[in-house]
Design an enzyme around this catalytic site. Sequence first.
Site, PDB file in Angstrom:
ATOM      1  N   ASP A   1      -8.262  -2.630  -8.225  1.00 53.43           N
ATOM      2  CA  ASP A   1      -7.808  -1.759  -7.135  1.00 53.43           C
ATOM      3  C   ASP A   1      -8.238  -0.317  -7.407  1.00 53.43           C
ATOM      4  O   ASP A   1      -7.716   0.334  -8.317  1.00 53.43           O
ATOM      5  CB  ASP A   1      -6.282  -1.841  -7.012  1.00 53.43           C
ATOM      6  CG  ASP A   1      -5.754  -1.123  -5.789  1.00 53.43           C
ATOM      7  OD1 ASP A   1      -6.481  -0.304  -5.196  1.00 53.43           O
ATOM      8  OD2 ASP A   1      -4.592  -1.385  -5.411  1.00 53.43           O
TER       9      ASP A   1
ATOM     10  N   CYS B   1       0.852  -1.196   0.000  1.00 51.04           N
ATOM     11  CA  CYS B   1       0.000   0.000   0.000  1.00 51.04           C
ATOM     12  C   CYS B   1       0.892   1.252   0.000  1.00 51.04           C
ATOM     13  O   CYS B   1       1.682   1.439  -0.920  1.00 51.04           O
ATOM     14  CB  CYS B   1      -0.953  -0.071   1.184  1.00 51.04           C
ATOM     15  SG  CYS B   1      -2.125   1.287   1.342  1.00 51.04           S
TER      16      CYS B   1
ATOM     17  N   HIS C   1      -7.693  -3.824  -3.872  1.00 50.33           N
ATOM     18  CA  HIS C   1      -6.598  -3.330  -3.049  1.00 50.33           C
ATOM     19  C   HIS C   1      -6.389  -4.249  -1.840  1.00 50.33           C
ATOM     20  O   HIS C   1      -7.321  -4.877  -1.351  1.00 50.33           O
ATOM     21  CB  HIS C   1      -6.917  -1.905  -2.576  1.00 50.33           C
ATOM     22  CG  HIS C   1      -5.760  -1.218  -1.932  1.00 50.33           C
ATOM     23  ND1 HIS C   1      -4.619  -0.899  -2.636  1.00 50.33           N
ATOM     24  CD2 HIS C   1      -5.554  -0.813  -0.656  1.00 50.33           C
ATOM     25  CE1 HIS C   1      -3.762  -0.305  -1.808  1.00 50.33           C
ATOM     26  NE2 HIS C   1      -4.296  -0.250  -0.610  1.00 50.33           N
TER      27      HIS C   1
END
Length: 218
Positions: free
Chosen positions: A160, A114, A187
Amino acid sequence: MMTTLTAADGHELDCWMATAQGERRGGLVIVQEIFGITDQLKGVADHYAALGYDVAIPALFDRHEKGAVVPFDEAPRGRDMMLASDLDQTMMDIDAAVGALAARGGKVGVIGFCWGGGLAIRSAQVLDVACAVSFYGTRLPQYLDKPLKAPVLAHFGAQDDHVPPEMRAEAQAALPEMEVHLYEAGHAFANDARPSYVADAAASAHDRTEAFLAKHLA
């Protein structure tokens, strides 16, 4: 175990360390999501330590709140600390972890998730690392101003919403040597503590990561 590192500007930060099991294969810095040094990330550290890597997870939120670990359902709090972070200072903190592992000998790689996925790409641009792996790296446009100095492997979920197709395409155009793999997932698909987890995609991404590390940290 938790230890303390000192960054180049004198800032002291916590760093979780996991010791390599069996034959040591190098060092690996794991760069956090927007949640701090979570138990889930410690589990990732244990996984790679079992493969022979000394692993370090620097606490990148220590400049804002010492020891901050943000629950997964309080993402806005973590996002605020991420947005308040200075990129150069954050890279100093990651570099302190790289240096701590390099002092033990051998090559050092970086894996980020991330927020940390984008920072892993930055690490391959500005730090002395042998390679970097980005899991669904975010904020990619701010990392497209420098060439890569080390090989990068990048994993993205096709669905995502943090990294839309046009952002991926821009990153691939700017960093054409970056190896990119797409997965049928959204994600945070490799975080087994969150509802977004996709086991098959996570397993494939980690398999590719293990092969990539074995190649570049040997």
